[in-house]
Design an enzyme around this catalytic site. Structure first.
Site, PDB file in Angstrom:
ATOM      1  N   ASP A   1      97.038 -15.228 127.391  1.00 55.23           N
ATOM      2  CA  ASP A   1      95.597 -14.181 127.568  1.00 55.23           C
ATOM      3  C   ASP A   1      94.124 -15.244 128.088  1.00 55.23           C
ATOM      4  OD1 ASP A   1      94.061 -11.743 127.692  1.00 55.23           O
ATOM      5  OD2 ASP A   1      93.568 -12.312 125.437  1.00 55.23           O
TER       6      ASP A   1
ATOM      7  N   HIS B   1      94.878 -14.404 137.710  1.00 56.05           N
ATOM      8  CA  HIS B   1      96.713 -14.531 137.417  1.00 56.05           C
ATOM      9  C   HIS B   1      96.921 -15.086 138.327  1.00 56.05           C
ATOM     10  CE1 HIS B   1      95.746 -10.354 134.543  1.00 56.05           C
ATOM     11  NE2 HIS B   1      95.291  -9.996 135.696  1.00 56.05           N
TER      12      HIS B   1
ATOM     13  N   LEU C   1     116.294 -24.733 129.048  1.00 50.79           N
ATOM     14  CA  LEU C   1     115.707 -23.938 128.175  1.00 50.79           C
ATOM     15  C   LEU C   1     115.569 -22.320 128.558  1.00 50.79           C
ATOM     16  CD1 LEU C   1     112.898 -23.757 127.223  1.00 50.79           C
ATOM     17  CD2 LEU C   1     111.807 -23.691 128.891  1.00 50.79           C
TER      18      LEU C   1
HETATM   19  C1  IPE Z   1      98.150  -9.178 125.323  1.00 51.04           C
HETATM   20  O1  IPE Z   1      97.447  -9.336 126.220  1.00 51.04           O
HETATM   21  C2  IPE Z   1      99.277  -9.137 126.892  1.00 51.04           C
HETATM   22  C3  IPE Z   1      99.628 -10.156 127.599  1.00 51.04           C
HETATM   23  C4  IPE Z   1      98.774 -11.005 127.263  1.00 51.04           C
HETATM   24  C5  IPE Z   1     100.407  -9.786 128.297  1.00 51.04           C
HETATM   25  P1  IPE Z   1      95.588  -8.380 125.891  1.00 51.04           P
HETATM   26  O2  IPE Z   1      94.744  -8.609 127.205  1.00 51.04           O
HETATM   27  O3  IPE Z   1      96.071  -7.022 126.867  1.00 51.04           O
HETATM   28  O4  IPE Z   1      95.444  -7.844 124.435  1.00 51.04           O
HETATM   29  P2  IPE Z   1      94.148  -6.812 124.687  1.00 51.04           P
HETATM   30  O5  IPE Z   1      93.957  -5.423 125.321  1.00 51.04           O
HETATM   31  O6  IPE Z   1      92.443  -7.889 124.390  1.00 51.04           O
HETATM   32  O7  IPE Z   1      94.975  -6.652 122.402  1.00 51.04           O
HETATM   33  C1  IPE Z   2      96.041 -12.108 130.512  1.00 55.96           C
HETATM   34  O1  IPE Z   2      95.236 -11.902 130.820  1.00 55.96           O
HETATM   35  C2  IPE Z   2      97.110 -11.875 131.259  1.00 55.96           C
HETATM   36  C3  IPE Z   2      97.173 -10.164 131.400  1.00 55.96           C
HETATM   37  C4  IPE Z   2      97.768  -9.020 130.226  1.00 55.96           C
HETATM   38  C5  IPE Z   2      98.187  -9.827 132.398  1.00 55.96           C
HETATM   39  P1  IPE Z   2      93.950 -10.957 130.893  1.00 55.96           P
HETATM   40  O2  IPE Z   2      93.956 -10.281 131.735  1.00 55.96           O
HETATM   41  O3  IPE Z   2      94.066  -9.870 129.511  1.00 55.96           O
HETATM   42  O4  IPE Z   2      92.620 -11.913 130.647  1.00 55.96           O
HETATM   43  P2  IPE Z   2      90.949 -11.174 130.076  1.00 55.96           P
HETATM   44  O5  IPE Z   2      91.520 -11.066 128.363  1.00 55.96           O
HETATM   45  O6  IPE Z   2      90.796  -9.291 130.852  1.00 55.96           O
HETATM   46  O7  IPE Z   2      90.277 -12.309 130.442  1.00 55.96           O
HETATM   47 MG    MG Z   3      92.830  -9.933 127.747  1.00 49.35          MG
END
Ligand code: IPE
Ligand code: IPE
Ligand code: MG
Length: 249
Positions: A26, A43, A137
């Site tokens: 995240d 990303h 892995l």
């Molecule tokens: C969790 O992150 C999902 C992934 C890392 C794929 P999110 O950004 O979607 O989670 P929330 O919305 O903060 O709970």
């Molecule tokens: C996690 O990073 C990746 C996915 C959920 C695909 P985020 O896109 O949720 O990044 P933040 O949480 O908004 O910083």
């Molecule tokens: Mg996120």
């Protein structure tokens, strides 16, 4: 003598290393925001961190690395971001296939991928098939994954068995549910790491992490490097897992 004790330490270290690490990657969006860039660039940078984490896992002899790439709730994002994420996933599969061969990595995808476009579904199946016999892995990608979805699909399979008379309701136990989860063939999850500062599970593996160790870090996923991964492993090693028992002294 110093070297024997350091060797012993090394052996101990290896023994105590987690075998299965699962990561909630995240913070890509915030990483990009901080730099005044578009979220998709976060990303893309996150994909570089994935490659680093895979290398680290191999170097440290981990057996399974599960990565939460797209949750069943991530469809709530703008269409452009979803589309870009799908394209990145497709590109990543293509660009990494040679490394999967070279480093003996088996790719596995868990989640309901029937919601992805046909081209991506086909490529996922192809790469899973090509790498099926690699015994290094296991890189397990959770895509359109939800912990609740996983439990539901396991229960549906069990209900069918009961309806067909192959299984008696009274015989259903913990291992029956486990057996039909998308992770059934994998070792138990030892350690869950969440980057990006939030302290929640966000519908990642639910049943599977009942006794996993949890590690939360503020590091944003694109900044997650060998040092951050090592800190998580060190934290894991320093803990005592009791599984409801107690430590004999
Ligand atoms: C969790 O992150 C999902 C992934 C890392 C794929 P999110 O950004 O979607 O989670 P929330 O919305 O903060 O709970
Ligand atoms: C996690 O990073 C990746 C996915 C959920 C695909 P985020 O896109 O949720 O990044 P933040 O949480 O908004 O910083
Ligand atoms: Mg996120």
């Amino acid at each position: 003598m110093w070297y024997t004790s350091s060797l012993k330490y090394k052996d101990k270290f290896k023994e105590e290393n987690p075998r299965h690490v699962a990561i909630i990657m995240d913070g890509n969006g915030r990483w990009a925001n901080k730099k005044g860039k578009m979220r998709i660039l976060g990303h893309k940078e996150g994909f570089k961190a994935v490659k680093k984490a895979v290398k680290f896992s191999i170097m440290n002899n981990l057996k399974i690395l599960t990565l939460y790439a797209f949750s069943s709730e991530n469809w709530n994002r703008p269409v452009f971001e979803i589309k870009s994420l799908m394209e990145l996933f497709f590109f990543a599969l293509d660009s990494e296939i040679n490394n999967f061969k070279k480093f003996n990595i088996r790719l596995k995808v868990i989640g309901d991928i029937t919601h992805f476009n046909k081209k991506l579904q086909k490529r996922i199946h192809q790469v899973e098939k090509i790498t099926l016999n690699n015994n290094g892995l296991i890189l397990n990608i959770a895509a359109n994954y939800g912990g609740r979805w996983d439990i539901i699909q396991s229960v549906k399979k069990i209900v069918k068995k009961v309806q067909n008379g192959v299984l008696q309701t009274e015989k259903i136990e913990e291992k029956t549910i486990t057996q039909y989860l998308s992770t059934s063939e994998l070792l138990p999850v030892d350690l869950v790491i969440r980057t990006g500062g939030e302290k929640r599970i966000s519908n990642f593996l639910l049943w599977q992490i009942a006794y996993s160790e949890l590690y939360f870090t503020d590091v944003l996923w694109p900044d997650f490097n060998d040092c951050s991964f090592q800190n998580a492993i060190d934290s894991f090693i320093s803990r005592e897992r009791r599984f409801g028992g107690f430590k004999k002294i």
